[in-house]
Design a protein around this motif. Structure first.
Motif, PDB file in Angstrom:
ATOM      1  N   ALA A   1     -17.383   0.993  30.189  1.00 24.21           N
ATOM      2  CA  ALA A   1     -16.472   1.728  29.309  1.00 24.21           C
ATOM      3  C   ALA A   1     -15.265   0.838  29.030  1.00 24.21           C
ATOM      4  N   VAL A   2     -14.909   0.713  27.749  1.00 27.39           N
ATOM      5  CA  VAL A   2     -13.750  -0.094  27.342  1.00 27.39           C
ATOM      6  C   VAL A   2     -12.579   0.858  27.120  1.00 27.39           C
ATOM      7  N   LEU A   3     -11.434   0.562  27.749  1.00 23.81           N
ATOM      8  CA  LEU A   3     -10.356   1.547  27.880  1.00 23.81           C
ATOM      9  C   LEU A   3      -9.092   1.222  27.086  1.00 23.81           C
ATOM     10  N   ARG A   4      -8.959  -0.024  26.635  1.00 34.25           N
ATOM     11  CA  ARG A   4      -7.696  -0.406  25.987  1.00 34.25           C
ATOM     12  C   ARG A   4      -7.876  -0.637  24.489  1.00 34.25           C
ATOM     13  N   TYR A   5      -6.801  -0.392  23.760  1.00 33.74           N
ATOM     14  CA  TYR A   5      -6.850  -0.407  22.292  1.00 33.74           C
ATOM     15  C   TYR A   5      -7.302  -1.747  21.709  1.00 33.74           C
ATOM     16  N   ALA A   6      -6.694  -2.826  22.165  1.00 30.31           N
ATOM     17  CA  ALA A   6      -6.990  -4.145  21.564  1.00 30.31           C
ATOM     18  C   ALA A   6      -8.456  -4.521  21.770  1.00 30.31           C
TER      19      ALA A   6
ATOM     20  N   PRO B   1      -0.648   2.639  26.162  1.00 35.61           N
ATOM     21  CA  PRO B   1       0.768   2.303  25.922  1.00 35.61           C
ATOM     22  C   PRO B   1       0.985   0.887  25.391  1.00 35.61           C
ATOM     23  N   ARG B   2      -0.021  -0.009  25.532  1.00 32.28           N
ATOM     24  CA  ARG B   2       0.123  -1.357  24.960  1.00 32.28           C
ATOM     25  C   ARG B   2       0.130  -1.296  23.428  1.00 32.28           C
ATOM     26  N   ALA B   3      -0.580  -0.305  22.867  1.00 33.72           N
ATOM     27  CA  ALA B   3      -0.651  -0.180  21.401  1.00 33.72           C
ATOM     28  C   ALA B   3       0.313   0.890  20.885  1.00 33.72           C
ATOM     29  N   VAL B   4       0.505   1.936  21.697  1.00 35.07           N
ATOM     30  CA  VAL B   4       1.381   3.057  21.312  1.00 35.07           C
ATOM     31  C   VAL B   4       2.371   3.253  22.462  1.00 35.07           C
ATOM     32  N   PRO B   5       3.533   2.585  22.391  1.00 34.62           N
ATOM     33  CA  PRO B   5       4.467   2.626  23.528  1.00 34.62           C
ATOM     34  C   PRO B   5       4.848   4.050  23.945  1.00 34.62           C
ATOM     35  N   ASP B   6       5.018   4.960  22.954  1.00 32.12           N
ATOM     36  CA  ASP B   6       5.244   6.365  23.297  1.00 32.12           C
ATOM     37  C   ASP B   6       4.048   7.159  22.783  1.00 32.12           C
TER      38      ASP B   6
ATOM     39  N   THR C   1       4.822  13.344  12.973  1.00 30.67           N
ATOM     40  CA  THR C   1       5.665  12.610  12.015  1.00 30.67           C
ATOM     41  C   THR C   1       5.542  11.096  12.185  1.00 30.67           C
ATOM     42  N   GLN C   2       4.874  10.664  13.263  1.00 26.43           N
ATOM     43  CA  GLN C   2       4.831   9.224  13.565  1.00 26.43           C
ATOM     44  C   GLN C   2       3.651   8.519  12.896  1.00 26.43           C
ATOM     45  N   GLN C   3       3.874   7.261  12.503  1.00 35.88           N
ATOM     46  CA  GLN C   3       2.781   6.410  12.013  1.00 35.88           C
ATOM     47  C   GLN C   3       2.278   5.581  13.198  1.00 35.88           C
ATOM     48  N   ARG C   4       0.985   5.661  13.466  1.00 36.56           N
ATOM     49  CA  ARG C   4       0.409   4.955  14.616  1.00 36.56           C
ATOM     50  C   ARG C   4      -0.560   3.877  14.150  1.00 36.56           C
ATOM     51  N   PRO C   5      -0.955   2.971  15.041  1.00 37.20           N
ATOM     52  CA  PRO C   5      -2.057   2.061  14.701  1.00 37.20           C
ATOM     53  C   PRO C   5      -3.310   2.917  14.448  1.00 37.20           C
ATOM     54  N   PRO C   6      -4.235   2.475  13.571  1.00 36.89           N
ATOM     55  CA  PRO C   6      -5.411   3.290  13.256  1.00 36.89           C
ATOM     56  C   PRO C   6      -6.211   3.643  14.510  1.00 36.89           C
ATOM     57  N   HIS C   7      -6.592   4.936  14.629  1.00 41.40           N
ATOM     58  CA  HIS C   7      -7.418   5.359  15.772  1.00 41.40           C
ATOM     59  C   HIS C   7      -8.877   4.976  15.522  1.00 41.40           C
TER      60      HIS C   7
END
Length: 389
Positions: A35-40, A309-314, A320-326
């Motif tokens: 299982a891969v767990l991190r965004y990058a 949290p490496r990709a989305v600090p909070d 209302t927030q713009q995030r990196p694409p899920h």
């Protein structure tokens, strides 16, 4: 080192245990590969051409090696690769163009209002059966040019076929195959009808392209009907679950309906119906210190990546927030074909629900599928301030 049992109905892919493992390393061993767990790492591997869509082996992984379901599964867009995948996908794409779907927005709104009208004066709803299911099923009927009043039967078949994505698939084969037979027969009748009397709909477009055999056409349409309904219905239930846990966000969505599209993205980041996306190595792969042999399976955990949290600090929920694409729709050449339909119909529905169901709270826990594989609500009762008639 942790080893996760992805087939255990009690295992929750959104749990603290998974978050703790993500802090230790970018991957973890599981009963079904890594299982891969991190965004990058999820983003990189989903687009890595050394892997193919890993779903083709799903029936075999669950002890299903032959029969109607196994054969059909190998032929769906999800399992196909290479030229066949490219050819069928290319034919499907025009029906899902942004413009075509955007023109349907008023129709989607009409369906949503009609469904809400039935329960708004009551101040209480069983959300899955009274809204999410009919809404998703009627939109699929609309898209495929099927009569809208056929939605309950189409929904039942799609629902039974949905068991093919569940972790209990091995025990569900008779139910799945009965639904497959029924829906296939229904779709084949629609195809024959469009050959005789063409209409302005997806089925006619595909029939007239004359580049698919009748069998390919039937497999593709059955898969579209089931995948399109099942995931949208489930994602709507999960959206309400998340929004009602954040009453301030529910009220904000009612006030600012233009946040509908962003709310869909934010919900799918933290509470996706597709909890993992599977890839299979086409060759021996070395990736950041992990050796994945040819045929090795990697599962991309959508929630773990979306809340990394490496990709989305909070990573807290905020429409209302713009995030990196899920990664809720996958990525790369198998990126979900119907993503714009799902994004549009949900971004229409959620603000209308928020406006017409003020002060909504869950009425009891509801019934939910395991938070693994494809998840969602089986029933979700909700109370809210009744509309005055």
């Amino acid at each position: 080192m942790h080893r996760f049992d992805l087939g255990d109905p009690a295992f929750d892919v959104t749990s603290e245990e998974v978050h703790a493992a993500r802090e230790q390393d970018w991957y973890v061993e599981t009963t079904w590969g890594w299982a891969v767990l991190r965004y990058a790492e999820v983003s990189a591997l989903l687009r890595d051409r050394r892997f193919r869509q890993g779903n083709a082996r799903w029936p075999a992984q669950n002890g299903i090696h032959s029969g109607l379901f196994s054969d059909w599964w190998q032929e769906t867009l999800l399992s196909l690769e290479g030229d066949d995948h490219a050819r069928i996908r290319k034919l499907m794409v025009p029906a899902f163009k942004n413009r075509v779907i955007a023109e349907m927005r008023p129709t989607f709104q009409g369906i949503a209002h009609e469904l809400i009208d039935a329960f708004a004066p009551r101040g209480q709803v069983e959300f899955v059966h009274e809204f999410a299911e009919p809404y998703a099923a009627r939109i699929i009927c609309l898209l495929l040019g099927l009569p809208q009043d056929h939605w309950p039967q189409v929904a039942r078949w799609a629902d039974d076929l949905g068991a093919s994505f569940g972790i209990d698939v091995g025990n569900q084969v008779p139910k799945i195959e009965a639904a497959l037979t029924g829906l296939t027969r229904y779709v084949e009748e629609a195809v024959a009808e469009r050959r005789a009397t063409p209409r302005d709909d997806l089925v006619t477009t595909l029939v007239q392209a004359e580049q698919l055999t009748d069998h390919e056409l039937s497999v593709a349409l059955v898969f579209l009907a089931f995948a399109g309904m099942e995931t949208t219905r489930n994602q709507l239930g999960l959206a309400l679950q998340t929004l009602l846990q954040h009453p301030d966000q529910w009220a904000l969505l009612a006030e600012r309906p233009e946040l509908g599209a962003n709310a869909v993205e934010e919900v799918m980041r933290v509470n996706p119906t597709v909890t993992w996306v599977t890839r299979e190595a086409l060759e021996d792969v070395e990736f950041q210190g992990l050796h994945i042999p040819k045929g090795g399976i990697v599962q991309m955990l959508s929630h773990a990546a979306g809340t990394d949290p490496r990709a989305v600090p909070d990573p807290s929920f905020d429409i209302t927030q713009q995030r990196p694409p899920h990664h809720g729709f996958g990525a790369g050449i198998h990126h979900c074909l119907g993503h714009f339909v799902a994004r549009t119909d949900m971004s229409v529905a959620l603000p209308l629900l928020a406006q017409r169901m003020p002060d909504a709270v869950p009425e009891g826990p509801g019934q939910w599928l395991p938070v693994s594989g494809n998840t969602g609500a089986l029933s979700f009762p909700i109370r809210f301030r009744a509309e005055e008639t």
